[in-house]
Design a protein around this motif. Structure first.
Motif, PDB file in Angstrom:
ATOM      1  N   CYS A 112     -85.944 -52.888  25.686  1.00  0.00           N
ATOM      2  CA  CYS A 112     -86.086 -51.726  24.869  1.00  0.00           C
ATOM      3  C   CYS A 112     -85.774 -51.903  23.585  1.00  0.00           C
ATOM      4  N   LYS A 210     -88.044 -41.971  26.453  1.00  0.00           N
ATOM      5  CA  LYS A 210     -88.430 -42.909  27.562  1.00  0.00           C
ATOM      6  C   LYS A 210     -88.891 -44.144  26.903  1.00  0.00           C
ATOM      7  N   SER A 213     -86.014 -46.217  24.362  1.00  0.00           N
ATOM      8  CA  SER A 213     -84.424 -46.180  24.840  1.00  0.00           C
ATOM      9  C   SER A 213     -84.028 -46.228  26.246  1.00  0.00           C
ATOM     10  N   HIS A 214     -82.906 -46.886  26.363  1.00  0.00           N
ATOM     11  CA  HIS A 214     -82.304 -47.361  27.581  1.00  0.00           C
ATOM     12  C   HIS A 214     -80.933 -46.544  27.625  1.00  0.00           C
ATOM     13  N   MET A 236     -86.985 -39.543  31.901  1.00  0.00           N
ATOM     14  CA  MET A 236     -86.229 -40.623  31.961  1.00  0.00           C
ATOM     15  C   MET A 236     -85.663 -40.767  33.581  1.00  0.00           C
ATOM     16  N   HIS A 239     -82.828 -46.429  36.576  1.00  0.00           N
ATOM     17  CA  HIS A 239     -83.184 -47.762  36.746  1.00  0.00           C
ATOM     18  C   HIS A 239     -82.940 -48.337  38.116  1.00  0.00           C
ATOM     19  N   HIS A 246     -85.073 -45.964  32.904  1.00  0.00           N
ATOM     20  CA  HIS A 246     -84.441 -45.922  31.672  1.00  0.00           C
ATOM     21  C   HIS A 246     -83.035 -45.473  31.758  1.00  0.00           C
TER      22      HIS A 246
END
Length: 253
Positions: A112, A210, A213-214, A236, A239, A246
Motif C-alpha cells: 500500500c 481502503k 492505506s493500511h 476497512m 487483514h 486493511h
C-alpha cells in the motif's frame, strides 16, 4: 514448536517514568522479525511465599542485528513479572523463551502507499523495531506513527523517534496524543474518536482509506475494538492470511 528457555544477563534497566522501564539484556537470540515477541521469565514468590517461575510476553524493540535485546514495559499493581523485571539490576539474570513468535510483522502487511502505526502506551515498542529497518522505508511512501498516552511524561523514546523524522523528513511523521492533560503539539482524546471526528487525519494531512492505506494497531483492547469499529464503517476490514484486508492488530494489554 516448543519454547526453549535460555539465560539472559541484564545490561541496563532504565527507569523512564515511575512505572515505565527499558530493560536491555544480553542473550543468544535466534533469528526473528521486528515486531515479534518473546516471553520473559523470572523467579518470584507466589501467594504462599514460595519461589515460583512467572512469565509474560514482551515485544522486542531491538532489531536482529543489534548487539543487545531491549523491551519496553510498564509495571502493574500485583504484577509478578513486571515488578520483578523493574527490580532487576545490571548483572542479574532472567530467562527468555526462544524462538520469538508473532505475526505482527512487516512481511504480513499488504502492499500500500500509506502505513499508519497506531499505538497506546508500551504498544509503541514493536513499531520502533520496524522503523529501524530498511524494509519499512523501502515499501511505503508515507509512514505515520501515532502514540497515545495519558500523560505527556509517558511519551518515551522521543530521541529515537526524532531521529526517524530527521532521516526521513518527507516520508515519516509522528503524532502524539495525550488524553488526560493539555500538551502543546499533541492531540487530546482517544484514537478512535480522533479518527471519527477527522482530527487525526487533519493533523497528518492524509486520509485513512481502503484505497491506499493500511492501519496497524498495537495497544489495549479498547484501542483495538473501538478503532476497528470506526474503520469498518469506512469499508476497512481486518487483514487475514487467507483474506487480505486493511487492518492488522496486536493486543498488548
Amino acid at each position: 514448536m516448543a519454547a526453549n528457555w535460555i539465560p539472559a544477563s541484564v545490561i541496563e534497566n532504565r527507569k523512564l517514568t515511575d512505572r515505565h522501564f527499558a530493560l536491555i539484556f544480553d542473550a543468544e537470540l535466534l533469528p526473528f522479525k521486528p515486531g515479534q515477541f518473546a516471553r520473559l521469565q523470572i523467579e518470584a514468590e507466589n501467594d504462599e511465599g514460595e519461589l515460583e517461575k512467572f512469565a509474560n510476553p514482551y515485544s522486542l524493540i531491538n532489531t536482529p542485528d543489534e548487539k543487545y535485546a531491549e523491551v519496553y514495559f510498564n509495571t502493574v499493581a500485583d504484577g509478578k513479572v513486571s515488578n520483578g523485571l523493574a527490580a532487576l539490576k545490571p548483572g542479574d539474570t532472567l530467562e527468555i523463551a526462544q524462538p520469538c513468535v508473532g505475526f505482527f510483522v512487516l512481511s504480513q502487511i499488504p502492499d500500500c502507499k500509506h502505513l499508519w502505526m497506531l499505538s497506546t502506551g508500551t504498544g509503541v515498542g514493536p513499531y520502533l523495531s520496524m522503523l529501524k529497518t530498511d524494509e519499512v522505508w523501502e515499501r511505503f511512501e508515507k509512514i505515520t506513527l501515532v502514540h497515545a498516552v495519558p500523560y505527556a511524561s509517558e511519551l518515551n523514546y522521543s530521541e529515537l523517534i526524532e531521529q526517524f523524522a530527521a532521516e526521513h523528513p518527507d516520508q515519516f511523521q509522528f503524532i502524539s496524543i495525550v488524553s488526560r492533560e493539555d500538551h502543546e503539539g499533541s492531540l487530546k482524546g482517544r484514537i478512535p474518536a480522533l479518527i471519527e471526528n477527522g482530527e487525526l487525519e487533519a493533523k497528518a494531512g492524509l486520509e485513512i482509506n481502503k484505497e491506499n492505506s493500511h492501519v496497524m494497531l498495537c495497544g489495549n483492547s479498547g484501542l483495538l475494538n473501538d478503532t476497528k469499529a470506526v474503520l469498518l464503517e469506512r469499508g476497512m476490514n481486518r487483514h487475514l492470511n487467507h483474506k487480505p484486508g486493511h487492518v492488522s492488530s496486536e493486543q498488548y494489554f
